[in-house]
Design an enzyme around this catalytic site. Structure first.
Site, PDB file in Angstrom:
ATOM      1  N   ASP A  30      52.503  32.343  30.522  1.00 44.15           N
ATOM      2  CA  ASP A  30      51.306  31.528  30.754  1.00 44.15           C
ATOM      3  C   ASP A  30      50.727  30.685  29.608  1.00 44.15           C
ATOM      4  O   ASP A  30      50.633  29.478  29.707  1.00 44.15           O
ATOM      5  CB  ASP A  30      50.195  32.439  31.292  1.00 44.15           C
ATOM      6  N   GLU A  72      50.965  46.471  28.148  1.00 49.31           N
ATOM      7  CA  GLU A  72      51.480  45.175  28.619  1.00 49.31           C
ATOM      8  C   GLU A  72      52.171  44.410  27.485  1.00 49.31           C
ATOM      9  O   GLU A  72      53.242  43.836  27.667  1.00 49.31           O
ATOM     10  CB  GLU A  72      50.311  44.373  29.188  1.00 49.31           C
TER      11      GLU A  72
HETATM   12  C1  9WN Z   1      49.513  35.255  36.208  1.00 48.27           C
HETATM   13  C2  9WN Z   1      51.903  40.178  36.320  1.00 48.27           C
HETATM   14  C3  9WN Z   1      51.896  38.855  35.589  1.00 48.27           C
HETATM   15  C4  9WN Z   1      53.248  38.537  34.910  1.00 48.27           C
HETATM   16  C5  9WN Z   1      53.152  37.324  33.997  1.00 48.27           C
HETATM   17  C6  9WN Z   1      52.015  37.565  32.999  1.00 48.27           C
HETATM   18  C7  9WN Z   1      50.715  37.808  33.738  1.00 48.27           C
HETATM   19  C8  9WN Z   1      49.335  36.587  35.437  1.00 48.27           C
HETATM   20  C9  9WN Z   1      47.946  36.659  34.849  1.00 48.27           C
HETATM   21  O1  9WN Z   1      50.845  38.914  34.603  1.00 48.27           O
HETATM   22  O2  9WN Z   1      50.367  36.615  34.438  1.00 48.27           O
HETATM   23  O3  9WN Z   1      50.766  35.256  36.843  1.00 48.27           O
HETATM   24  O4  9WN Z   1      47.003  36.823  35.645  1.00 48.27           O
HETATM   25  O5  9WN Z   1      47.773  36.545  33.633  1.00 48.27           O
HETATM   26  O6  9WN Z   1      51.893  36.486  32.129  1.00 48.27           O
HETATM   27  O7  9WN Z   1      54.367  37.149  33.321  1.00 48.27           O
HETATM   28  O8  9WN Z   1      54.203  38.300  35.883  1.00 48.27           O
HETATM   29  O9  9WN Z   1      52.319  41.192  35.454  1.00 48.27           O
END
Ligand code: 9WN
Length: 441
Positions: free
Chosen positions: A175, A408
């Protein structure tokens, strides 16, 4: 790590996955992410494939409920009972597109494609007595995987050369990675979007993307929503278009895995091999910077490389994209460089180079270490003929989760964990790493 410690790590990993299991699919984390995410579920299925064949297949089947009729496999399949996540289904409004599924709500973008890789792992790790069922599973999923890859080559291949374009930072999976923030600077926002963030109620704002980044994320979502999630129409004017090296490399690997699946079930492998060749050679033509010895993302709107050193370039090892000489140079000059990606007394591999002006050891994709990334890089190093380095990276990654648990992401200098606890993909891929070492899981 001694055997008892490995056993404890695996036990803890299984308990994280069981805790996040919602019956037919697994959420990425207990509270922060209450829905089903695309690449998370694929990683989770890879972990599950070592000890629960049925549940691994089910994880993928659940994800496929969200596939659109144009082949897109969405970033999120929404859980009707999941709240506390922004942006939810009311914001995405996927039903505006005639391509969206009718019985589930989803987001309108995708994520890096690990689906073929997950399906292949399920077949490879199936217990001996269940290989026929595993083969049927491949027969069942192959048309969906093929359709998903076809979506990229038909809808996201604006130059026709196989270099796929990512149109939203959330689509990249990384992101707030600096190339997206850099490309984002060139997006003219016609208005300031109005919304309330929920993520920073659970995780310190210092560890999450900034409010400015969220403005960009939400603005781009609303812009594409205005086009009713029509890919062609949106690509005609999309203000952010990144030909992302990580995304394209992951697709290269997935094409090879799709070809392997086709071979197992006796089908033609030409198409995925041709897709792989196209994307591999386009990455080598457009994204390699010979002066720096690194692959960089290409900003298609600005028409130039975004020369910021991140883990994206290193994923060309995982995608079998980098020829031998380029791979060797990138490993020596970038990966193993203590000033860039290999902190001598800390934990490799930081998501953004330690020397970058964007680097921040505590913030999301601006520097912290992610287990999913280390897992892909370890696989990449093995493919590049560097199994000893892959083993070192595996050991350091296991040391990290042993020190800080299944967080995470982690500080590359100290190993401190951030973001959610009990993060599913960290648990699942750790189980896979241990299994790859030949240890029982
Ligand atoms: C938006 C779920 C996801 C991962 C992504 C990570 C984070 C989400 C967020 O979490 O993104 O998709 O709300 O920040 O960057 O890689 O799939 O774990």
């Amino acid at each position: 790590m001694i055997e008892d410690e490995l056993e404890a790590v695996v036990r803890a990993g299984k308990s994280v996955l069981a805790g996040n299991d919602l019956g037919r699919w697994t959420k990425p984390a207990p509270n922060l992410y209450p829905h089903q995410w695309n690449w998370d579920s694929c990683f989770i299925a890879i972990g599950l494939s070592h000890y629960n064949f049925d549940r691994a297949c089910q994880e993928i089947r659940s994800l496929l409920r969200g596939q659109w009729s144009n082949g897109l496999l969405p970033q999120i399949v929404f859980n009707p009972e999941g709240d506390d996540y922004f942006p939810g289904p009311d914001v995405w409004q996927s039903h505006r597109s005639p391509d969206a599924p009718k019985d589930v709500q989803t987001s309108g973008i995708t994520q890096p494609t690990v689906l073929a890789t997950a399906a292949l792992s399920i077949w490879r790790n199936a217990p001996d007595g269940r290989k026929d069922e595993a083969k049927s599973f491949l027969q069942e999923t192959l048309p969906h995987i093929r359709h998903y890859h076809q979506f990229f080559y038909e809808e996201r291949n604006p130059d026709g050369d196989g270099l796929i374009v990512v149109i939203h930072p959330w689509e990249s999976g990384t992101d707030n990675s600096p190339p997206y923030l850099d490309a984002g600077k060139r997006v003219h926002m016609a208005y300031k979007p109005q919304y309330t963030r929920l993520d920073t109620r659970q995780v310190s704002a210092a560890n999450r993307p900034s409010d400015k980044d969220y403005d960009l994320f939400v603005y781009l979502l609303e812009l594409m929503r205005q086009d009713n999630w029509d890919q062609k129409s949106y690509l005609g004017h999309a203000p952010l278009q990144v030909q992302d090296v990580l995304f394209n490399s992951v697709l290269c690997r997935a094409n090879l895995d799709l070809a392997a699946i086709a071979e197992i079930i006796g089908q033609d492998q030409d198409e995925p091999r041709e897709w792989y060749e196209q994307t591999r050679s386009a990455l080598n033509r457009r994204c390699w910077d010979d002066e720096d010895g690194m692959y960089y993302d290409y900003d298609r709107v600005a028409g130039r490389l975004i020369k910021i050193d991140t883990i994206a370039g290193l994923h060309t090892l995982y995608g079998r994209v980098a020829p031998e000489d380029r791979a060797a140079r990138m490993i020596e000059v970038h990966l193993l460089n203590p000033k860039l990606f290999w902190p001598p007394s800390g934990y490799p591999v930081p998501s953004t180079s330690l020397s970058s002006e964007w680097f921040n050891p505590e913030n999301y994709w601006l520097g912290p270490v992610w287990i999913g990334i280390n897992w892909m890089l370890a696989r990449g190093l093995s493919s590049a003929g560097r199994p000893e380095l892959a083993a070192t990276l595996t050991t350091r990654s296991l040391g990290l989760v042993q020190r800080s648990g299944y967080r995470e992401y982690f500080n590359p200098y100290t190993g401190q964990g951030y973001g959610t606890e009990d993060f599913s993909w960290a648990a699942a891929l750790t189980i896979d790493l241990v299994a790859e070492m030949g240890e029982p899981v």
